[in-house]
Write a protein that holds these residues in place. Structure first.
Motif, PDB file in Angstrom:
ATOM      1  N   THR A   1     -12.906 -55.851 -20.998  1.00 26.77           N
ATOM      2  CA  THR A   1     -13.666 -54.660 -21.375  1.00 26.77           C
ATOM      3  C   THR A   1     -15.035 -54.651 -20.705  1.00 26.77           C
ATOM      4  N   VAL A   2     -15.682 -55.822 -20.681  1.00 25.71           N
ATOM      5  CA  VAL A   2     -16.978 -55.946 -20.006  1.00 25.71           C
ATOM      6  C   VAL A   2     -16.817 -55.697 -18.502  1.00 25.71           C
ATOM      7  N   ALA A   3     -15.727 -56.213 -17.936  1.00 20.12           N
ATOM      8  CA  ALA A   3     -15.450 -56.009 -16.508  1.00 20.12           C
ATOM      9  C   ALA A   3     -15.285 -54.523 -16.200  1.00 20.12           C
ATOM     10  N   ARG A   4     -14.634 -53.797 -17.098  1.00 16.01           N
ATOM     11  CA  ARG A   4     -14.456 -52.354 -16.898  1.00 16.01           C
ATOM     12  C   ARG A   4     -15.807 -51.634 -16.893  1.00 16.01           C
ATOM     13  N   THR A   5     -16.688 -52.015 -17.828  1.00 15.51           N
ATOM     14  CA  THR A   5     -18.022 -51.411 -17.873  1.00 15.51           C
ATOM     15  C   THR A   5     -18.775 -51.658 -16.572  1.00 15.51           C
ATOM     16  N   TYR A   6     -18.728 -52.911 -16.107  1.00 20.50           N
ATOM     17  CA  TYR A   6     -19.427 -53.279 -14.870  1.00 20.50           C
ATOM     18  C   TYR A   6     -18.876 -52.502 -13.679  1.00 20.50           C
ATOM     19  N   VAL A   7     -17.553 -52.472 -13.548  1.00 22.27           N
ATOM     20  CA  VAL A   7     -16.918 -51.823 -12.399  1.00 22.27           C
ATOM     21  C   VAL A   7     -17.109 -50.304 -12.450  1.00 22.27           C
ATOM     22  N   SER A   8     -17.066 -49.725 -13.636  1.00 27.10           N
ATOM     23  CA  SER A   8     -17.232 -48.267 -13.772  1.00 27.10           C
ATOM     24  C   SER A   8     -18.579 -47.805 -13.245  1.00 27.10           C
ATOM     25  N   TYR A   9     -19.614 -48.580 -13.539  1.00 30.22           N
ATOM     26  CA  TYR A   9     -20.953 -48.213 -13.079  1.00 30.22           C
ATOM     27  C   TYR A   9     -21.203 -48.642 -11.633  1.00 30.22           C
ATOM     28  N   LEU A  10     -20.236 -49.355 -11.057  1.00 28.50           N
ATOM     29  CA  LEU A  10     -20.329 -49.766  -9.659  1.00 28.50           C
ATOM     30  C   LEU A  10     -19.626 -48.766  -8.732  1.00 28.50           C
ATOM     31  N   ILE A  11     -18.922 -47.789  -9.301  1.00 24.14           N
ATOM     32  CA  ILE A  11     -18.146 -46.831  -8.509  1.00 24.14           C
ATOM     33  C   ILE A  11     -18.975 -46.113  -7.431  1.00 24.14           C
ATOM     34  N   PRO A  12     -20.223 -45.685  -7.720  1.00 26.97           N
ATOM     35  CA  PRO A  12     -21.008 -45.040  -6.645  1.00 26.97           C
ATOM     36  C   PRO A  12     -21.164 -45.907  -5.398  1.00 26.97           C
ATOM     37  N   ASP A  13     -21.063 -47.241  -5.556  1.00 27.67           N
ATOM     38  CA  ASP A  13     -21.210 -48.126  -4.404  1.00 27.67           C
ATOM     39  C   ASP A  13     -20.055 -47.976  -3.419  1.00 27.67           C
ATOM     40  N   LEU A  14     -18.911 -47.480  -3.893  1.00 30.29           N
ATOM     41  CA  LEU A  14     -17.803 -47.186  -2.982  1.00 30.29           C
ATOM     42  C   LEU A  14     -18.216 -46.135  -1.957  1.00 30.29           C
ATOM     43  N   PHE A  15     -18.855 -45.093  -2.434  1.00 31.33           N
ATOM     44  CA  PHE A  15     -19.238 -43.986  -1.556  1.00 31.33           C
ATOM     45  C   PHE A  15     -20.466 -44.352  -0.711  1.00 31.33           C
ATOM     46  N   VAL A  16     -21.359 -45.186  -1.286  1.00 29.54           N
ATOM     47  CA  VAL A  16     -22.493 -45.679  -0.507  1.00 29.54           C
ATOM     48  C   VAL A  16     -21.999 -46.586   0.621  1.00 29.54           C
ATOM     49  N   THR A  17     -21.036 -47.474   0.295  1.00 30.43           N
ATOM     50  CA  THR A  17     -20.466 -48.379   1.299  1.00 30.43           C
ATOM     51  C   THR A  17     -19.728 -47.602   2.377  1.00 30.43           C
ATOM     52  N   SER A  18     -19.149 -46.452   2.003  1.00 28.73           N
ATOM     53  CA  SER A  18     -18.448 -45.599   2.976  1.00 28.73           C
ATOM     54  C   SER A  18     -19.400 -45.034   4.027  1.00 28.73           C
ATOM     55  N   LEU A  19     -20.679 -45.016   3.714  1.00 28.68           N
ATOM     56  CA  LEU A  19     -21.696 -44.592   4.682  1.00 28.68           C
ATOM     57  C   LEU A  19     -22.334 -45.796   5.372  1.00 28.68           C
ATOM     58  N   PHE A  20     -22.579 -46.849   4.582  1.00 24.45           N
ATOM     59  CA  PHE A  20     -23.276 -48.019   5.111  1.00 24.45           C
ATOM     60  C   PHE A  20     -22.480 -48.740   6.205  1.00 24.45           C
ATOM     61  N   CYS A  21     -21.205 -49.018   5.950  1.00 29.40           N
ATOM     62  CA  CYS A  21     -20.385 -49.762   6.923  1.00 29.40           C
ATOM     63  C   CYS A  21     -20.287 -49.044   8.280  1.00 29.40           C
ATOM     64  N   PRO A  22     -19.970 -47.738   8.316  1.00 28.81           N
ATOM     65  CA  PRO A  22     -19.921 -47.051   9.615  1.00 28.81           C
ATOM     66  C   PRO A  22     -21.269 -47.003  10.341  1.00 28.81           C
ATOM     67  N   LEU A  23     -22.367 -46.785   9.590  1.00 37.20           N
ATOM     68  CA  LEU A  23     -23.689 -46.754  10.225  1.00 37.20           C
ATOM     69  C   LEU A  23     -24.031 -48.107  10.843  1.00 37.20           C
ATOM     70  N   LYS A  24     -23.716 -49.186  10.099  1.00 35.11           N
ATOM     71  CA  LYS A  24     -23.978 -50.538  10.608  1.00 35.11           C
ATOM     72  C   LYS A  24     -23.150 -50.817  11.861  1.00 35.11           C
ATOM     73  N   ALA A  25     -21.865 -50.433  11.824  1.00 33.45           N
ATOM     74  CA  ALA A  25     -20.982 -50.654  12.974  1.00 33.45           C
ATOM     75  C   ALA A  25     -21.392 -49.793  14.162  1.00 33.45           C
ATOM     76  N   TYR A  26     -21.835 -48.563  13.903  1.00 33.28           N
ATOM     77  CA  TYR A  26     -22.291 -47.647  14.958  1.00 33.28           C
ATOM     78  C   TYR A  26     -23.457 -48.248  15.724  1.00 33.28           C
ATOM     79  N   LEU A  27     -24.395 -48.852  14.984  1.00 33.34           N
ATOM     80  CA  LEU A  27     -25.569 -49.444  15.631  1.00 33.34           C
ATOM     81  C   LEU A  27     -25.241 -50.781  16.298  1.00 33.34           C
ATOM     82  N   SER A  28     -24.489 -51.636  15.597  1.00 35.85           N
ATOM     83  CA  SER A  28     -24.191 -52.963  16.160  1.00 35.85           C
ATOM     84  C   SER A  28     -23.328 -52.870  17.409  1.00 35.85           C
ATOM     85  N   SER A  29     -22.472 -51.839  17.499  1.00 36.87           N
ATOM     86  CA  SER A  29     -21.648 -51.667  18.699  1.00 36.87           C
ATOM     87  C   SER A  29     -22.499 -51.328  19.919  1.00 36.87           C
TER      88      SER A  29
END
Length: 500
Positions: A152-180
């Motif tokens: 139950t605690v894990a669900r609470t933690y993960v539920s509030y971590l969901i926005p990080d999915l969409f943030v990571t969807s921007l962060f990873c490509p930007l990082k790869a775009y620059l590092s390439s």
């Protein structure tokens, strides 16, 4: 023999000796030049990855202050998020390395632009089903035998971590775009700024919202990085002037999507297979007779491994960038040189990492626990893990090389064979059948990693670099690639030194 013939022979020997010295000097010059270029890419990447490790450690510390259940539930939730979400997004984004790297080498700005946008759209789309999975994490964990209160605690933690999915969807490509494009300093500085905010944000939110606040602090910190990187990309594109004018953002064709998805699939499996293997190792440790002590020992040892992993990941990204850039520029000799130098650097780094682990084994355990059994277990296990690190570093470099050549499926096959057909089955036999416990699991892991490395080295040894450079011209776009002279390695050393 006449004096004339002796003189001629001496002149010939002197000429040969000078040629050998000149050749040796050129080799040294090429290696130093390559190391200088890789240093500029790799060191900021190491700092960025260490900042990521520090962020995770800080998050774990704040969870620990909230109590035992919060620590257990939060850690379990974060592990679930890594396995089902972040590993998938990072793996999918790995396809950007060969495409953008070769496009940059070929000066194809339009392909760089559309690959960035396509990858962002793809990751955002994939985040949607992962979100629904995370919302049911408690049911999944209970189904696999976890306690209800922790789930139950894990669900609470993960539920509030969901926005990080969409943030990571921007962060990873930007990082790869620059590092390439061999641009890594902005990512390092933005990560350092975000890390500085991570502690005060955690203090504020954990006091007011508990575990929900600790979870929110993670994606708020990542969002800071994304905002700073976005600002940098906009500024640098405006500065270059022609970058915006080149356009290409919305020029996606079906062929572009098929090519991206093919590479995404193998890159994702490659990353996930490796990440999941270590998670399965932790789960298997939980079934040993002395499970609590063994899991504690493994967790402490893996924390040191994460520090070394930041260097491994940087080496892999660095060689992937170098190889893809040179192949895209139609420089087969320089791509091969980058791969060889990086492999040598990988083996040397593996030995250094191993020695560091051996040296730290007496002080690392007491930093995390006062239990004598755990401290003794950490000392013993770190010796085994030190052997693993010798081969782990060059294995990471090999993975970067095959990504740079746009053939990540080679790494996928090697990981599948080494980890899942050998390491895990052997680990189970050694640990449970032969009753070697945690030592048996590590013997299995070591065998699998050596096998995986051997397979990849055989693949790399058979690479025809001239053919790979020709393929890179097709991948980077036939119509947009300008013909680049195929300089020999020795002839182009000075030019590349000047560029660096």
């Amino acid at each position: 023999m006449s004096e004339t013939s002796k003189l001629g022979e001496n002149l010939s020997l002197n000429h040969k000796s000078k040629e050998e010295q000149h050749s040796g000097a050129n080799v040294v010059k090429m290696v130093v030049s390559e190391l200088r270029v890789q240093r500029g890419i790799g060191l900021p990447m190491v700092a960025m990855n260490l900042a990521w490790f520090a962020k995770t450690a800080i998050t774990t510390a704040f969870l620990g202050h909230l109590g035992e259940v919060s620590l257990a539930g939060g850690t379990l939730g974060f592990t679930f998020a890594n396995v089902t979400g972040f590993s998938v997004l990072n793996g999918l984004c790995g396809a950007m390395e060969p495409i953008c790297g070769q496009a940059h080498g070929a000066k194809n700005i339009r392909l760089l632009h559309r690959t960035l946008l396509m990858t962002i759209l793809l990751l955002l789309f994939v985040s949607l089903p992962v979100t629904f999975l995370w919302l049911n994490v408690d049911k999944i964990l209970i189904l696999f035998g976890q306690q209800q209160d922790i789930s139950t605690v894990a669900r609470t933690y993960v539920s509030y971590l969901i926005p990080d999915l969409f943030v990571t969807s921007l962060f990873c490509p930007l990082k790869a775009y620059l590092s390439s494009q061999s641009i890594t300093l902005p990512t390092m500085f933005s990560s350092a700024v975000a890390l500085a905010f991570h502690i005060p944000v955690n203090i504020l939110l954990s006091r007011t919202m508990g575990i929900r606040g600790v979870s929110m602090a993670v994606w708020i910190t990542d969002l800071i990085v994304v905002v700073l990187l976005t600002i940098y990309v906009v500024i640098i594109e405006n500065k270059k002037g022609s970058m915006w004018k080149e356009g290409g953002w919305w020029d996606q064709s079906i062929v572009d999507w098929i090519r991206l998805l093919k590479l995404c699939g193998s890159c994702c499996l490659n990353t996930c297979l490796e990440w999941w293997c270590y998670e399965i190792l932790v789960l298997l440790t939980g079934h040993l007779t002395n499970a609590k002590q063994a899991v504690g020992v493994l967790a402490i040892v893996l924390n040191f491994d994460y520090l070394l992993f930041s260097v491994m990941l940087s080496l892999a990204t660095c060689v992937s960038t170098r190889v893809s850039n040179e192949l895209g520029a139609n420089q087969a000799g320089l791509a091969r040189r980058s791969a060889c130098v990086s492999l040598a650097l990988g083996f040397i780094s593996g030995c250094i990492g191993s020695l560091l682990m051996v040296a730290a084994r007496g002080i690392w355990g007491p930093l995390f626990s006062h239990d004598r059994g755990i401290i003794k277990g950490v000392k013993k296990t770190m010796l085994l893990m030190a052997m693993v690190e010798v081969f782990n570093f060059p294995l990471a470099v090999c993975g970067g090389i095959v990504r740079g050549t746009a053939r990540p499926w080679l790494g996928m096959y090697a990981n599948l064979g080494g980890f899942y057909f050998l390491a895990l089955p052997l680990g189970v036999v050694f640990a449970f059948k032969l009753r070697l416990g945690l030592v048996g699991l590590f013997f299995g892991l070591l065998t699998g990693i050596i096998t995986c490395l051997t397979i990849l080295l055989l693949f790399i040894a058979r690479i025809n670099w001239v053919e790979e450079a020709a393929k890179a011209q097709t991948l980077a776009g036939n119509d947009n690639v300008k013909e680049v002279p195929k300089y020999d390695e020795e002839e182009s050393v000075e030019a590349h030194e000047n560029e660096a």
